[in-house]
Design an enzyme around this catalytic site. Sequence first.
Site, PDB file in Angstrom:
ATOM      1  N   SER A  36       5.115  29.685  10.378  1.00  0.00           N
ATOM      2  CA  SER A  36       5.381  31.203  10.923  1.00  0.00           C
ATOM      3  C   SER A  36       3.875  32.114  11.343  1.00  0.00           C
ATOM      4  O   SER A  36       3.546  31.912   9.596  1.00  0.00           O
ATOM      5  CB  SER A  36       6.802  32.187  10.906  1.00  0.00           C
ATOM      6  OG  SER A  36       6.316  33.813  12.240  1.00  0.00           O
TER       7      SER A  36
ATOM      8  N   TYR B 221      12.207  37.607   6.451  1.00  0.00           N
ATOM      9  CA  TYR B 221      11.426  36.201   6.824  1.00  0.00           C
ATOM     10  C   TYR B 221      10.471  36.120   6.360  1.00  0.00           C
ATOM     11  O   TYR B 221       9.605  35.014   5.776  1.00  0.00           O
ATOM     12  CB  TYR B 221      11.537  36.872   8.619  1.00  0.00           C
ATOM     13  CG  TYR B 221      11.217  36.180   9.668  1.00  0.00           C
ATOM     14  CD1 TYR B 221      11.875  34.754   9.975  1.00  0.00           C
ATOM     15  CD2 TYR B 221       9.843  35.971   9.733  1.00  0.00           C
ATOM     16  CE1 TYR B 221      11.444  34.621  10.720  1.00  0.00           C
ATOM     17  CE2 TYR B 221       9.660  34.645  10.657  1.00  0.00           C
ATOM     18  CZ  TYR B 221      10.345  33.786  11.644  1.00  0.00           C
ATOM     19  OH  TYR B 221       9.936  32.879  12.465  1.00  0.00           O
TER      20      TYR B 221
HETATM   21  P1  NAD Z   1      16.976  29.244  17.682  1.00  0.00           P
HETATM   22  O1  NAD Z   1      17.650  31.001  17.785  1.00  0.00           O
HETATM   23  O2  NAD Z   1      16.377  29.437  19.625  1.00  0.00           O
HETATM   24  O3  NAD Z   1      17.223  28.278  17.037  1.00  0.00           O
HETATM   25  C1  NAD Z   1      17.519  27.828  15.914  1.00  0.00           C
HETATM   26  C2  NAD Z   1      18.654  26.496  15.425  1.00  0.00           C
HETATM   27  O4  NAD Z   1      18.779  26.656  14.012  1.00  0.00           O
HETATM   28  C3  NAD Z   1      19.887  27.640  16.667  1.00  0.00           C
HETATM   29  O5  NAD Z   1      20.372  26.182  17.580  1.00  0.00           O
HETATM   30  C4  NAD Z   1      20.437  27.680  14.854  1.00  0.00           C
HETATM   31  O6  NAD Z   1      22.288  26.908  15.065  1.00  0.00           O
HETATM   32  C5  NAD Z   1      19.944  26.940  14.533  1.00  0.00           C
HETATM   33  N1  NAD Z   1      20.466  27.523  12.838  1.00  0.00           N
HETATM   34  C6  NAD Z   1      20.614  28.190  11.708  1.00  0.00           C
HETATM   35  N2  NAD Z   1      20.965  28.888  11.032  1.00  0.00           N
HETATM   36  C7  NAD Z   1      21.043  27.146  10.810  1.00  0.00           C
HETATM   37  C8  NAD Z   1      21.852  27.309   9.467  1.00  0.00           C
HETATM   38  N3  NAD Z   1      22.622  27.491   8.594  1.00  0.00           N
HETATM   39  N4  NAD Z   1      22.371  25.169   9.579  1.00  0.00           N
HETATM   40  C9  NAD Z   1      21.933  24.555  10.530  1.00  0.00           C
HETATM   41  N5  NAD Z   1      21.042  25.168  11.579  1.00  0.00           N
HETATM   42  C10 NAD Z   1      20.700  26.686  11.763  1.00  0.00           C
HETATM   43  O7  NAD Z   1      15.133  29.869  17.391  1.00  0.00           O
HETATM   44  P2  NAD Z   1      13.638  29.414  17.310  1.00  0.00           P
HETATM   45  O8  NAD Z   1      12.995  30.448  17.699  1.00  0.00           O
HETATM   46  O9  NAD Z   1      14.231  27.615  18.316  1.00  0.00           O
HETATM   47  O10 NAD Z   1      13.777  29.327  16.038  1.00  0.00           O
HETATM   48  C11 NAD Z   1      13.299  27.997  15.055  1.00  0.00           C
HETATM   49  C12 NAD Z   1      12.375  28.031  13.813  1.00  0.00           C
HETATM   50  O11 NAD Z   1      11.395  29.099  14.525  1.00  0.00           O
HETATM   51  C13 NAD Z   1      12.844  29.315  12.696  1.00  0.00           C
HETATM   52  O12 NAD Z   1      12.552  28.461  12.139  1.00  0.00           O
HETATM   53  C14 NAD Z   1      12.122  30.733  12.970  1.00  0.00           C
HETATM   54  O13 NAD Z   1      11.811  31.710  12.166  1.00  0.00           O
HETATM   55  C15 NAD Z   1      10.862  29.516  13.697  1.00  0.00           C
HETATM   56  N6  NAD Z   1       9.447  30.329  14.300  1.00  0.00           N
HETATM   57  C16 NAD Z   1       9.618  30.873  15.594  1.00  0.00           C
HETATM   58  C17 NAD Z   1       9.175  32.013  16.196  1.00  0.00           C
HETATM   59  C18 NAD Z   1       9.917  32.046  17.661  1.00  0.00           C
HETATM   60  O14 NAD Z   1       8.523  33.061  18.356  1.00  0.00           O
HETATM   61  N7  NAD Z   1      10.663  31.812  18.232  1.00  0.00           N
HETATM   62  C19 NAD Z   1       7.490  31.730  15.801  1.00  0.00           C
HETATM   63  C20 NAD Z   1       7.600  31.402  14.497  1.00  0.00           C
HETATM   64  C21 NAD Z   1       8.593  30.435  13.567  1.00  0.00           C
END
Ligand code: NAD
Length: 260
Positions: free
Chosen positions: A142, A155
């Site tokens: 991130s 985080y």
């Molecule tokens: P999201 O909530 O849409 O998807 C996350 C997925 O992870 C979900 O399907 C959930 O069921 C799964 N998950 C959660 N805990 C789990 C576990 N213990 N085992 C297996 N699966 C699990 O979120 P997103 O925004 O798509 O985030 C995905 C990644 O991207 C994360 O690591 C997040 O930190 C990172 N990220 C997101 C953003 C953003 O702005 N959305 C920015 C930077 C980084």
Amino acid sequence: MKLKNKVCIVTGAASGLGRGIAHTFAREGGKVVIADLKLAAAQATADEIIKAGGTAMAVGMDVTSEEQVNAGVAAVVAAYGGVDVLVSNAGIQIVHPIEEFPFSEWKKMLAIHLDGAFLTTKACVPHMQKSGKGGAIIYMGSVHSKEASKLKTAYVTAKHGLIGLCKTIAKEGGEYGIRANVICPGYVRTPLVDKQIPEQAAELGISEDDVIKKVMLKDTVDGEFTTIEDVAEVALLFAGFETNALTGQSLVVSHGWFMQ
Ligand code: NAD
């Protein structure tokens, strides 16, 4: 077809960024594994890919459980014969000021982001070594792998930690052609971010609109969210890049919020 017949495991691929990456990899010919805590939603993503003509399977996996990770990777190897690409993407967000941050929630955050990345890497690396073809490991970092924001101790700590894991795996993987890199997105409208907007508004005592404009996008060059497609394209670059020239790196995709 940059990933023709490559076996690609994407954790957290039932939703958001992981789901978008899974679709992109499938369009590029990959055999995609949708690994997620939520098996029914993972199966729904796999079904979408199959309906669109791609190859995919769903695996129920809690990335914090060594047993489930090992069983999931073994099921993938049994079905598809190996592992070529791992995207360690599963993640959640929990925000509190440090003095109110429950220790249990700190540990949960570190377990999902760091234990999950460690366990999935440990399970996949032997298969990448054995194949003689190496592989690509991609960690979902991130901008918070580089920068801090208030309320996000767990985080920010976890996302910084992924950079250290990536660099170490890049060194250990070099002789086998196993490359490790980190994608560092800015804010992307996924369920994870949609949940944070009202939470941050309440914590900071400002409107939801101000959370978007004055907190989330305030330092971008154009006030725009990064998209799932933007991040999936970077994942494809790392997954399809065939030499060790590109390893141990972290690439920020954030509309200029953070500049290296
Ligand atoms: P999201 O909530 O849409 O998807 C996350 C997925 O992870 C979900 O399907 C959930 O069921 C799964 N998950 C959660 N805990 C789990 C576990 N213990 N085992 C297996 N699966 C699990 O979120 P997103 O925004 O798509 O985030 C995905 C990644 O991207 C994360 O690591 C997040 O930190 C990172 N990220 C997101 C953003 C953003 O702005 N959305 C920015 C930077 C980084």
